[in-house]
Enzyme design. Structure first.
Site, PDB file in Angstrom:
ATOM      1  N   ILE A  23       0.826  -1.214   0.000  1.00 55.24           N
ATOM      2  CA  ILE A  23       0.000   0.000   0.000  1.00 55.24           C
ATOM      3  C   ILE A  23       0.859   1.263   0.000  1.00 55.24           C
ATOM      4  CG2 ILE A  23      -0.364   0.272   2.502  1.00 55.24           C
ATOM      5  CD1 ILE A  23      -2.937   0.731  -0.352  1.00 55.24           C
ATOM      6  N   SER A  40      11.946   0.977   6.852  1.00 57.42           N
ATOM      7  CA  SER A  40      11.430  -0.323   6.445  1.00 57.42           C
ATOM      8  C   SER A  40      12.586  -1.295   6.496  1.00 57.42           C
ATOM      9  CB  SER A  40      10.877  -0.215   5.017  1.00 57.42           C
ATOM     10  OG  SER A  40       9.808  -1.088   4.804  1.00 57.42           O
ATOM     11  N   LYS A  98      -5.502   1.943   7.801  1.00 56.42           N
ATOM     12  CA  LYS A  98      -6.618   1.188   8.364  1.00 56.42           C
ATOM     13  C   LYS A  98      -6.262  -0.292   8.389  1.00 56.42           C
ATOM     14  CE  LYS A  98      -8.295  -1.328   5.819  1.00 56.42           C
ATOM     15  NZ  LYS A  98      -7.992  -2.463   4.867  1.00 56.42           N
ATOM     16  N   ASP A 153     -10.355  -7.350   6.783  1.00 61.44           N
ATOM     17  CA  ASP A 153      -9.405  -6.349   6.272  1.00 61.44           C
ATOM     18  C   ASP A 153     -10.068  -5.524   5.163  1.00 61.44           C
ATOM     19  OD1 ASP A 153      -6.299  -5.479   5.974  1.00 61.44           O
ATOM     20  OD2 ASP A 153      -7.247  -5.699   4.020  1.00 61.44           O
TER      21      ASP A 153
HETATM   22  P1  NAP Z   1       2.361  -5.553   3.299  1.00 60.56           P
HETATM   23  O1  NAP Z   1       2.825  -5.165   1.937  1.00 60.56           O
HETATM   24  O2  NAP Z   1       2.337  -6.998   3.657  1.00 60.56           O
HETATM   25  O3  NAP Z   1       3.185  -4.822   4.449  1.00 60.56           O
HETATM   26  C1  NAP Z   1       3.670  -3.511   4.353  1.00 60.56           C
HETATM   27  C2  NAP Z   1       5.085  -3.452   4.914  1.00 60.56           C
HETATM   28  O4  NAP Z   1       5.047  -3.487   6.326  1.00 60.56           O
HETATM   29  C3  NAP Z   1       5.948  -4.637   4.523  1.00 60.56           C
HETATM   30  O5  NAP Z   1       6.471  -4.485   3.240  1.00 60.56           O
HETATM   31  C4  NAP Z   1       7.004  -4.652   5.608  1.00 60.56           C
HETATM   32  O6  NAP Z   1       8.102  -3.843   5.204  1.00 60.56           O
HETATM   33  C5  NAP Z   1       6.281  -4.006   6.793  1.00 60.56           C
HETATM   34  N1  NAP Z   1       6.032  -5.029   7.793  1.00 60.56           N
HETATM   35  C6  NAP Z   1       5.373  -6.203   7.627  1.00 60.56           C
HETATM   36  N2  NAP Z   1       5.370  -6.907   8.766  1.00 60.56           N
HETATM   37  C7  NAP Z   1       6.057  -6.174   9.664  1.00 60.56           C
HETATM   38  C8  NAP Z   1       6.408  -6.378  11.018  1.00 60.56           C
HETATM   39  N3  NAP Z   1       6.066  -7.491  11.676  1.00 60.56           N
HETATM   40  N4  NAP Z   1       7.099  -5.397  11.641  1.00 60.56           N
HETATM   41  C9  NAP Z   1       7.456  -4.279  10.994  1.00 60.56           C
HETATM   42  N5  NAP Z   1       7.154  -4.038   9.697  1.00 60.56           N
HETATM   43  C10 NAP Z   1       6.461  -4.982   9.049  1.00 60.56           C
HETATM   44  O7  NAP Z   1       0.891  -4.991   3.575  1.00 60.56           O
HETATM   45  P2  NAP Z   1       0.036  -3.891   2.787  1.00 60.56           P
HETATM   46  O8  NAP Z   1      -0.827  -4.538   1.779  1.00 60.56           O
HETATM   47  O9  NAP Z   1       0.890  -2.751   2.375  1.00 60.56           O
HETATM   48  O10 NAP Z   1      -0.959  -3.473   3.975  1.00 60.56           O
HETATM   49  C11 NAP Z   1      -0.503  -2.721   5.076  1.00 60.56           C
HETATM   50  C12 NAP Z   1      -1.695  -1.999   5.681  1.00 60.56           C
HETATM   51  O11 NAP Z   1      -2.335  -1.220   4.644  1.00 60.56           O
HETATM   52  C13 NAP Z   1      -2.768  -2.952   6.228  1.00 60.56           C
HETATM   53  O12 NAP Z   1      -3.282  -2.457   7.425  1.00 60.56           O
HETATM   54  C14 NAP Z   1      -3.819  -2.968   5.142  1.00 60.56           C
HETATM   55  O13 NAP Z   1      -5.123  -3.177   5.647  1.00 60.56           O
HETATM   56  C15 NAP Z   1      -3.703  -1.548   4.578  1.00 60.56           C
HETATM   57  N6  NAP Z   1      -4.165  -1.460   3.198  1.00 60.56           N
HETATM   58  C16 NAP Z   1      -3.758  -2.361   2.249  1.00 60.56           C
HETATM   59  C17 NAP Z   1      -4.288  -2.292   0.956  1.00 60.56           C
HETATM   60  C18 NAP Z   1      -3.891  -3.272  -0.130  1.00 60.56           C
HETATM   61  O14 NAP Z   1      -4.416  -3.195  -1.251  1.00 60.56           O
HETATM   62  N7  NAP Z   1      -2.982  -4.211   0.100  1.00 60.56           N
HETATM   63  C19 NAP Z   1      -5.229  -1.292   0.626  1.00 60.56           C
HETATM   64  C20 NAP Z   1      -5.569  -0.359   1.603  1.00 60.56           C
HETATM   65  C21 NAP Z   1      -5.046  -0.443   2.879  1.00 60.56           C
HETATM   66  P3  NAP Z   1       9.627  -4.311   5.517  1.00 60.56           P
HETATM   67  O15 NAP Z   1       9.669  -5.810   5.376  1.00 60.56           O
HETATM   68  O16 NAP Z   1      10.439  -3.580   4.494  1.00 60.56           O
HETATM   69  O17 NAP Z   1       9.857  -3.844   6.926  1.00 60.56           O
END
Ligand code: NAP
Length: 303
Positions: A11, A33, A87, A165
């Site tokens: 995101i 990150s 969120k 989610d």
């Molecule tokens: P993601 O790609 O799996 O995670 C985002 C980043 O967070 C990862 O690349 C990682 O970066 C870091 N991270 C993951 N686990 C971690 C941990 N245990 N400790 C510290 N950093 C950690 O997830 P995402 O899809 O971006 O979603 C993240 C948030 O955005 C969620 O709450 C989701 O509901 C919201 N969101 C997502 C979307 C969507 O389309 N995916 C849309 C709207 C909102 P590093 O490994 O580089 O640290």
């Protein structure tokens, strides 16, 4: 104003980086990150190191999944930084209450964002529903988890929310547009036998409001809210981006300002005004669904 993005994943790359780049209010001054980074921007892998090295960055936007997010938010507020939360704002309600109290004690802004509330047709839908009696309402939120969360195992781990989610996005719209609050009265939650969170949910609320969330829909995706009132019917389609009244298109899909640019504009205003915005209403419905939900176990699911 300088801002740091924390948790450079799907995101952050899809929405936060372009929204900040296009904003007249913000300058992306750093990222934090463990693996991710943004070209041309100072990158940290450790949050404490960032807080020490960059006291000139007053605002952080936290984009990691909900379970690890609390520790980052608490550290940021303790270090005197304003905080913007993706969120859902937390893995639990109590941790968000704790952050709200901490922000207030420190005189800092805490913004629990709900991007779907910024969808183009949500404000006109709310305006149309004002003063009308809701006869019934139904949410259909069906999408393909493999498309939107490729390889993100955290969504099926405790605190990862499962189908809530995306479902909480629908609930963020519902709680914004309905003229009166509703409360959850029943839920059926469908768990794959190998997952800690549900892949589908059927919810029943007071006021003849129901919801159907499913993460197994391939092909076209469905993000609809249909509301019957004493003075006609409303349909919000495409995740709040299209409004139909009695079947006629009232507001189209082309947003003047996208959802994430609108969130960053709102954050700039909150910081300038010295205010916070933390509305937990959508998360309360999710917690209540877990409290009242009847479990159905189905075959294993793999991302
Ligand atoms: P993601 O790609 O799996 O995670 C985002 C980043 O967070 C990862 O690349 C990682 O970066 C870091 N991270 C993951 N686990 C971690 C941990 N245990 N400790 C510290 N950093 C950690 O997830 P995402 O899809 O971006 O979603 C993240 C948030 O955005 C969620 O709450 C989701 O509901 C919201 N969101 C997502 C979307 C969507 O389309 N995916 C849309 C709207 C909102 P590093 O490994 O580089 O640290």
């Amino acid at each position: 104003m300088k801002i740091a993005l924390v948790g450079i994943g799907k995101i952050a790359v899809d929405q936060h980086v372009p929204a900040i780049a296009a904003s007249p209010d913000w300058e992306l001054a750093a990222t934090v990150s463990r693996k991710g980074s943004v070209e041309g921007v100072e990158a940290f892998t450790d949050f404490a190191a960032f807080l020490t090295a960059r006291p000139d960055v007053p605002v952080v936007s936290l984009c990691m999944p909900p379970v690890p997010r609390y520790a980052y938010a608490e550290a940021a507020l303790k270090a005197g930084r304003h905080v913007m939360l993706e969120k859902p704002p937390g893995a639990t309600l109590a941790e968000v209450h704790a952050l709200t109290a901490l922000a207030a004690a420190k005189g800092l802004t805490l913004y629990a964002t709900w991007h779907s509330r910024m969808a183009y047709a949500v404000a006109p839908a709310k305006a149309w529903l004002k003063g009308k009696r809701i006869v019934k309402a139904h949410i259909t939120w069906r999408e393909d988890v493999r498309r939107w969360h490729p390889g993100q195992d955290w969504v099926f781990e405790p605190g990862g929310m499962g189908v809530f989610d995306p479902g909480i996005n629908a609930l963020s719209i519902l709680t914004e547009i309905l003229p009166a609050a509703v409360h959850l009265t029943g839920a059926e939650l469908t768990y794959p036998e190998n997952c800690q969170t549900p892949i589908a949910a059927d919810l029943t609320f007071s006021g003849n409001v129901t919801a159907d969330f499913d993460w197994r829909q391939t092909g076209p995706q469905t993000w609809d809210i249909d509301v019957a009132t004493d003075k006609g019917t409303l349909a919000l389609r495409m995740g709040g981006n299209r409004l139909e009244i009695d079947g006629a298109l009232m507001a189209g899909e082309n947003s003047i300002m996208g959802e994430y640019p609108a969130l960053y504009a709102a954050m700039a205003k909150l910081v300038a005004a010295g205010r916070s915005d933390v509305d937990l209403a959508p998360a309360v419905h999710v917690a209540d669904a877990y409290a009242l939900g009847r479990r159905v176990i189905v075959e294993a699911f793999h991302l």
